[in-house]
Design a protein around this motif. Structure first.
Motif, short mmCIF file in Angstrom:
data_model
loop_
_atom_site.label_atom_id
_atom_site.label_comp_id
_atom_site.label_asym_id
_atom_site.label_seq_id
_atom_site.Cartn_x
_atom_site.Cartn_y
_atom_site.Cartn_z
N ARG A 56 -2.33 -5.12 -3.50
CA ARG A 56 -3.46 -5.20 -2.29
C ARG A 56 -2.65 -4.10 -1.67
NH1 ARG A 56 -1.85 -10.54 -2.96
NH2 ARG A 56 -0.38 -10.62 -0.72
N ALA A 57 -1.39 -3.17 -1.13
CA ALA A 57 -1.34 -1.93 -0.32
C ALA A 57 -2.40 -1.38 -1.29
CB ALA A 57 0.22 -2.73 -0.16
N LYS A 58 -1.70 -0.78 -2.64
CA LYS A 58 -2.35 0.22 -2.90
C LYS A 58 -3.82 0.52 -2.92
CE LYS A 58 -0.63 2.16 -6.64
NZ LYS A 58 0.32 2.95 -7.38
N GLN A 59 -4.00 -1.03 -2.76
CA GLN A 59 -5.99 -1.05 -2.74
C GLN A 59 -6.59 -0.17 -1.63
OE1 GLN A 59 -7.07 -4.81 -3.55
NE2 GLN A 59 -7.46 -4.43 -5.71
N LEU A 60 -5.43 -0.35 -0.64
CA LEU A 60 -6.00 -0.32 0.99
C LEU A 60 -5.31 1.16 1.10
CD1 LEU A 60 -4.78 -3.52 2.53
CD2 LEU A 60 -7.21 -3.25 2.61
N GLY A 61 -5.01 1.42 -0.07
CA GLY A 61 -4.63 3.38 -0.29
C GLY A 61 -2.94 3.65 0.59
N CYS A 62 -2.01 2.47 0.63
CA CYS A 62 -0.97 2.66 1.53
C CYS A 62 0.01 3.96 0.31
CB CYS A 62 -0.71 1.40 1.47
SG CYS A 62 -0.76 0.49 2.76
N SER A 63 0.21 4.46 0.85
CA SER A 63 1.35 5.33 0.44
C SER A 63 2.59 4.04 -0.45
CB SER A 63 2.15 7.04 0.61
OG SER A 63 2.92 6.40 1.77
N LEU A 64 3.80 4.97 -1.43
CA LEU A 64 4.71 3.88 -1.25
C LEU A 64 5.58 4.43 -0.68
CD1 LEU A 64 5.11 4.76 -5.32
CD2 LEU A 64 4.55 3.17 -4.58
N GLU A 65 6.28 4.70 -0.08
CA GLU A 65 7.10 5.21 1.35
C GLU A 65 6.42 4.33 2.59
OE1 GLU A 65 7.53 7.65 4.65
OE2 GLU A 65 7.55 8.78 2.61
N GLU A 66 4.85 3.58 2.67
CA GLU A 66 4.38 3.24 3.47
C GLU A 66 4.24 1.25 3.14
OE1 GLU A 66 0.38 5.62 4.76
OE2 GLU A 66 0.62 4.91 3.23
N ILE A 67 4.19 1.47 1.71
CA ILE A 67 4.44 0.52 1.40
C ILE A 67 5.86 -0.61 1.35
CG2 ILE A 67 4.31 -1.48 -1.61
CD1 ILE A 67 2.20 0.94 -1.80
N THR A 68 6.87 0.56 0.94
CA THR A 68 8.47 0.58 1.37
C THR A 68 8.12 -0.14 2.76
OG1 THR A 68 8.37 1.86 -0.67
CG2 THR A 68 11.03 1.75 0.82
N ASP A 69 8.28 1.04 3.71
CA ASP A 69 7.94 -0.13 4.88
C ASP A 69 7.69 -1.29 5.14
OD1 ASP A 69 9.85 2.62 5.18
OD2 ASP A 69 7.66 3.25 6.50
N LEU A 70 6.73 -1.80 4.23
CA LEU A 70 5.56 -2.82 4.23
C LEU A 70 6.89 -4.24 4.01
CD1 LEU A 70 1.99 -2.57 3.92
CD2 LEU A 70 2.83 -2.42 6.41
N VAL A 71 7.12 -3.23 2.43
CA VAL A 71 8.15 -4.49 2.54
C VAL A 71 9.45 -4.88 2.78
CG1 VAL A 71 9.16 -4.41 0.09
CG2 VAL A 71 7.03 -4.44 -0.39
N GLY A 72 10.19 -3.57 3.39
CA GLY A 72 11.07 -4.05 3.99
C GLY A 72 10.42 -5.20 5.56
N ILE A 73 9.39 -5.19 6.17
CA ILE A 73 9.43 -5.43 7.17
C ILE A 73 8.58 -7.54 6.81
CG2 ILE A 73 7.23 -6.15 9.37
CD1 ILE A 73 6.78 -3.64 9.17
N TRP A 74 8.55 -7.74 5.07
CA TRP A 74 8.20 -8.69 4.73
C TRP A 74 9.27 -9.51 4.16
CZ3 TRP A 74 5.80 -9.00 -0.71
CH2 TRP A 74 5.72 -10.56 -0.81
N ASP A 75 10.41 -8.28 4.29
CA ASP A 75 11.60 -9.57 3.84
C ASP A 75 12.45 -9.13 5.03
OD1 ASP A 75 11.69 -8.87 1.29
OD2 ASP A 75 12.77 -6.75 1.00
N GLY A 76 12.13 -8.97 6.80
CA GLY A 76 12.53 -9.22 7.12
C GLY A 76 13.30 -8.23 8.43
N GLU A 77 13.03 -7.00 7.90
CA GLU A 77 13.88 -5.97 9.11
C GLU A 77 12.41 -5.86 10.01
OE1 GLU A 77 13.84 -3.01 6.60
OE2 GLU A 77 14.62 -3.82 4.86
N GLN A 78 13.64 -5.06 10.67
CA GLN A 78 12.78 -4.80 12.40
C GLN A 78 11.38 -3.76 11.78
OE1 GLN A 78 12.97 -6.63 15.16
NE2 GLN A 78 14.68 -7.74 14.32
N CYS A 79 10.79 -4.62 12.70
CA CYS A 79 9.42 -3.64 12.68
C CYS A 79 10.23 -2.47 13.88
CB CYS A 79 8.26 -4.24 13.39
SG CYS A 79 6.13 -3.52 13.09
N GLY A 80 9.75 -1.32 13.33
CA GLY A 80 10.07 -0.21 14.78
C GLY A 80 8.16 0.07 15.14
N PRO A 81 8.23 1.52 15.99
CA PRO A 81 7.02 1.92 16.53
C PRO A 81 6.49 3.14 15.02
CG PRO A 81 8.94 2.84 17.83
CD PRO A 81 9.21 2.16 16.83
#
Length: 81
Positions: A56-81
């Motif tokens: 779904r993230a790829k369909q929205l146009g997210c790069s792999l770097e952005e998806i890596t950040d999103l997956v990190g947030i999904w895994d419970g990492e802190q969301c920074g600015p």
């Protein structure tokens, strides 16, 4: 006992190729799969959910770097600015 799937079935269910699944595992987007005694990768429902999220993230146009950040947030990492 949780249901597990071999890489070919996960590829079919997720729409990603087996090579892409192995690459995503190598770069940390997908947790390393467990292995059978013969060395075959086994994925569970959690991996399928994550792959659906990545798709779904790829369909929205997210790069792999952005998806890596999103997956990190999904895994419970802190969301920074």
């Amino acid at each position: 006992m949780p249901t597990t799937f071999q890489i070919a079935e996960v590829a079919q269910r997720s729409g990603f190729t087996a090579a892409t699944l192995r690459y995503y595992e190598d770069i940390g987007l997908v947790a390393p799969a467990s292995r059978t005694e013969a060395g075959y990768r086994l994925y569970d429902e959690t991996a399928l959910s994550r792959l659906a999220f990545i798709g779904r993230a790829k369909q929205l146009g997210c790069s792999l770097e952005e998806i890596t950040d999103l997956v990190g947030i999904w895994d419970g990492e802190q969301c920074g600015p």
